[in-house]
Design a protein around this motif. Sequence first.
Motif, mmCIF file in Angstrom:
data_model
loop_
_atom_site.group_PDB
_atom_site.id
_atom_site.type_symbol
_atom_site.label_atom_id
_atom_site.label_comp_id
_atom_site.label_asym_id
_atom_site.label_seq_id
_atom_site.Cartn_x
_atom_site.Cartn_y
_atom_site.Cartn_z
ATOM 1 N N SER A 223 9.434 26.092 12.589
ATOM 2 C CA SER A 223 10.514 26.843 11.954
ATOM 3 C C SER A 223 11.171 27.809 12.918
ATOM 4 C CB SER A 223 9.976 27.600 10.740
ATOM 5 O OG SER A 223 9.504 26.711 9.757
ATOM 6 N N ALA A 224 10.393 28.423 13.803
ATOM 7 C CA ALA A 224 10.975 29.329 14.800
ATOM 8 C C ALA A 224 11.990 28.597 15.666
ATOM 9 C CB ALA A 224 9.858 29.924 15.660
ATOM 10 N N PHE A 225 11.647 27.376 16.078
ATOM 11 C CA PHE A 225 12.563 26.597 16.916
ATOM 12 C C PHE A 225 13.851 26.274 16.176
ATOM 13 C CE2 PHE A 225 14.343 22.513 18.082
ATOM 14 C CZ PHE A 225 14.599 22.689 19.429
ATOM 15 N N TRP A 226 13.729 25.683 14.975
ATOM 16 C CA TRP A 226 14.923 25.204 14.290
ATOM 17 C C TRP A 226 15.795 26.329 13.741
ATOM 18 C CZ3 TRP A 226 16.978 20.694 14.993
ATOM 19 C CH2 TRP A 226 16.175 19.624 15.378
ATOM 20 N N THR A 227 15.206 27.473 13.453
ATOM 21 C CA THR A 227 16.007 28.603 12.981
ATOM 22 C C THR A 227 16.884 29.155 14.086
ATOM 23 O OG1 THR A 227 14.369 29.193 11.301
ATOM 24 C CG2 THR A 227 15.882 30.934 11.979
ATOM 25 N N PHE B 156 21.731 29.336 17.554
ATOM 26 C CA PHE B 156 22.152 30.445 18.414
ATOM 27 C C PHE B 156 21.985 30.092 19.890
ATOM 28 C CE2 PHE B 156 20.577 32.305 14.395
ATOM 29 C CZ PHE B 156 21.776 32.836 13.939
ATOM 30 N N PHE B 157 20.959 29.310 20.215
ATOM 31 C CA PHE B 157 20.752 28.859 21.591
ATOM 32 C C PHE B 157 21.898 27.954 22.040
ATOM 33 C CE2 PHE B 157 18.412 25.765 24.487
ATOM 34 C CZ PHE B 157 18.418 26.614 25.584
ATOM 35 N N LEU B 158 22.297 27.015 21.176
ATOM 36 C CA LEU B 158 23.364 26.081 21.543
ATOM 37 C C LEU B 158 24.724 26.767 21.629
ATOM 38 C CD1 LEU B 158 22.313 22.995 19.388
ATOM 39 C CD2 LEU B 158 22.110 23.248 21.869
ATOM 40 N N GLY B 159 24.898 27.843 20.893
ATOM 41 C CA GLY B 159 26.160 28.577 20.962
ATOM 42 C C GLY B 159 26.167 29.653 22.028
ATOM 43 N N GLY B 160 25.048 29.823 22.744
ATOM 44 C CA GLY B 160 24.924 30.901 23.716
ATOM 45 C C GLY B 160 25.289 30.495 25.131
ATOM 46 N N SER B 161 24.762 31.265 26.084
ATOM 47 C CA SER B 161 25.195 31.131 27.475
ATOM 48 C C SER B 161 24.746 29.832 28.138
ATOM 49 C CB SER B 161 24.662 32.312 28.294
ATOM 50 O OG SER B 161 23.241 32.365 28.234
ATOM 51 N N SER B 162 23.698 29.180 27.613
ATOM 52 C CA SER B 162 23.207 27.958 28.251
ATOM 53 C C SER B 162 24.089 26.754 27.964
ATOM 54 C CB SER B 162 21.768 27.663 27.797
ATOM 55 O OG SER B 162 20.896 28.674 28.228
ATOM 56 N N TYR B 163 24.713 26.718 26.764
ATOM 57 C CA TYR B 163 25.476 25.526 26.370
ATOM 58 C C TYR B 163 26.928 25.818 25.989
ATOM 59 C CZ TYR B 163 21.198 22.794 26.465
ATOM 60 O OH TYR B 163 20.071 22.148 26.881
ATOM 61 N N HIS B 164 27.209 26.961 25.398
ATOM 62 C CA HIS B 164 28.589 27.351 25.040
ATOM 63 C C HIS B 164 29.259 26.343 24.112
ATOM 64 C CE1 HIS B 164 28.617 30.649 27.928
ATOM 65 N NE2 HIS B 164 28.177 29.816 28.856
ATOM 66 N N TYR C 279 11.383 34.105 10.491
ATOM 67 C CA TYR C 279 11.707 35.512 10.723
ATOM 68 C C TYR C 279 11.325 35.944 12.131
ATOM 69 C CZ TYR C 279 11.827 40.557 10.306
ATOM 70 O OH TYR C 279 12.103 41.881 10.520
ATOM 71 N N LEU C 280 10.088 35.642 12.546
ATOM 72 C CA LEU C 280 9.619 36.079 13.861
ATOM 73 C C LEU C 280 10.321 35.333 14.988
ATOM 74 C CD1 LEU C 280 5.808 36.455 13.126
ATOM 75 C CD2 LEU C 280 7.505 38.280 13.397
ATOM 76 N N GLY C 281 10.680 34.057 14.726
ATOM 77 C CA GLY C 281 11.451 33.325 15.730
ATOM 78 C C GLY C 281 12.797 33.979 15.978
ATOM 79 N N ALA C 282 13.480 34.380 14.898
ATOM 80 C CA ALA C 282 14.774 35.073 15.052
ATOM 81 C C ALA C 282 14.586 36.403 15.765
ATOM 82 C CB ALA C 282 15.416 35.273 13.673
ATOM 83 N N TRP C 283 13.503 37.111 15.434
ATOM 84 C CA TRP C 283 13.227 38.390 16.111
ATOM 85 C C TRP C 283 12.931 38.172 17.594
ATOM 86 C CZ3 TRP C 283 8.828 40.491 18.487
ATOM 87 C CH2 TRP C 283 8.903 41.857 18.773
ATOM 88 N N CYS C 284 12.131 37.151 17.906
ATOM 89 C CA CYS C 284 11.828 36.854 19.317
ATOM 90 C C CYS C 284 13.088 36.455 20.083
ATOM 91 C CB CYS C 284 10.782 35.740 19.405
ATOM 92 S SG CYS C 284 9.111 36.244 18.928
ATOM 93 N N TRP C 285 13.977 35.727 19.422
ATOM 94 C CA TRP C 285 15.258 35.379 20.062
ATOM 95 C C TRP C 285 16.051 36.650 20.363
ATOM 96 C CZ3 TRP C 285 18.040 31.771 22.423
ATOM 97 C CH2 TRP C 285 19.423 31.962 22.511
ATOM 98 N N HIS C 286 16.092 37.563 19.399
ATOM 99 C CA HIS C 286 16.835 38.818 19.569
ATOM 100 C C HIS C 286 16.253 39.645 20.717
ATOM 101 C CE1 HIS C 286 19.224 42.304 18.421
ATOM 102 N NE2 HIS C 286 18.118 43.032 18.396
ATOM 103 N N VAL C 287 14.916 39.623 20.853
ATOM 104 C CA VAL C 287 14.252 40.466 21.846
ATOM 105 C C VAL C 287 14.192 39.801 23.220
ATOM 106 C CG1 VAL C 287 12.024 41.507 22.473
ATOM 107 C CG2 VAL C 287 12.889 41.699 20.135
#
Length: 405
Positions: free
Chosen positions: A240-244, A248-256, A368-376
């Motif tokens: 769930s951490a991955f898919w949540t 945001f990863f695909l829309g971020g700096s790595s892929y745009h 929840y924690l996956g989103a928090w880890c992404w933010h941090v």
Amino acid sequence: MDTSKAGTEPVAKRAENALIPQSTVWLMAITVGVIVANIYYVQPLLAEITNAFHLNVTWAGTVAMLSQAGTALGMFLFVPLGDKYERRSLILLLVIGEFVSLLLMATAQNVLWLGCAAFAVGAFAANVHIVVPFAAHLAAPEQRGRVVGTLVAGILFGVLLARTMSGSIGALLGWRAVYGIAAGVMLVLAAVVRNRLPVSRPDVVLSWPELMRSTLHLVRQHAVLRESALLGAMFFAAFSAFWTTLVFFLGGSSYHYASASAVTGLFGLVGAVGAAGAPTVGHLADKHGPRFTIRLALWLSLFSFLFLGFAGRHLAGLIIGVVLMDLGIQSGHVSNQTRIYSIDPSARSRLNMVYMFCYFIGGGLGSYLGAWCWHVAGWWGVCGFGSTSLLLAIAAEFTYGRRSK
């Protein structure tokens, strides 16, 4: 002639003596797939929902968490009833509840409304975990692992292809249209369930408090149930951490990617490659024992998260990592369910309730924690969280495995 009795007796005999018809297996696999999809439509849509309701990433993760928390409560409230009431009627009632919840989701006007609707969608989707033990009840012992594997494949295809559908439709018509269409699908499913699934009455007659007391007794009595529930929670937390956070990863700096929701949806098709292996995993569990396939699943899933951390910023690496992750996690899930259904044939719904309650608690925390880890910490934060969850699961399995010898 008493038609209800006539419909019940062959079901009971078939559970012990005959192979379940393949057409029934496929119908039940499709049923669980379209129901469970309702929980996961939200993940590729989180960026759009974030913009519509002016949320930050952590609050967006909370919306996904609420659906999974609702499913955990639905496990507690609804799933034990599969050992108490006629199963087809119970499944039909919960499908109708899902229809209403999806309509509320499609028409949400504020964050509170959205959160309550997401919670209700998850709660009624616990219906899936009445259908799976129902199928295990219908199956002959020698085909039970394969039947459970087929239904788990249906669930996983529903989970993964839900992202493809919601990402594509959301990009074209908006996120509300996804839930309106899903509500219509539930109406069609209700008619199919009413006309095509067999009548099946339970083997025990217990009140709801008695069911819950007996469930606690099952937890205390069976170490394999406790182990399976713990491992399932850790598997699903990582998943769930991955898919949540993928949108945001695909829309971020790595892929745009300009339309990250649509691209995230397409990754559901990639993950479906791994889900296709579920019946084979069930067959291996029948042949070599579930602990063998669980250990393979744990190490494969851990490797996939480490691989995603190092190679996920490259498209080929991300695709390979998703396939390996989904194959590993669904292998563990099939193996866990195969072994808990062998504990007590008269208590399969209660056993599944315990397992899936823990499973979705893990998934909700993972969202929840996956989103928090992404933010941090960004991408490595997510991959690190998944790797840590699986390392803890490996340690737990090693401890339980030594005790069982």
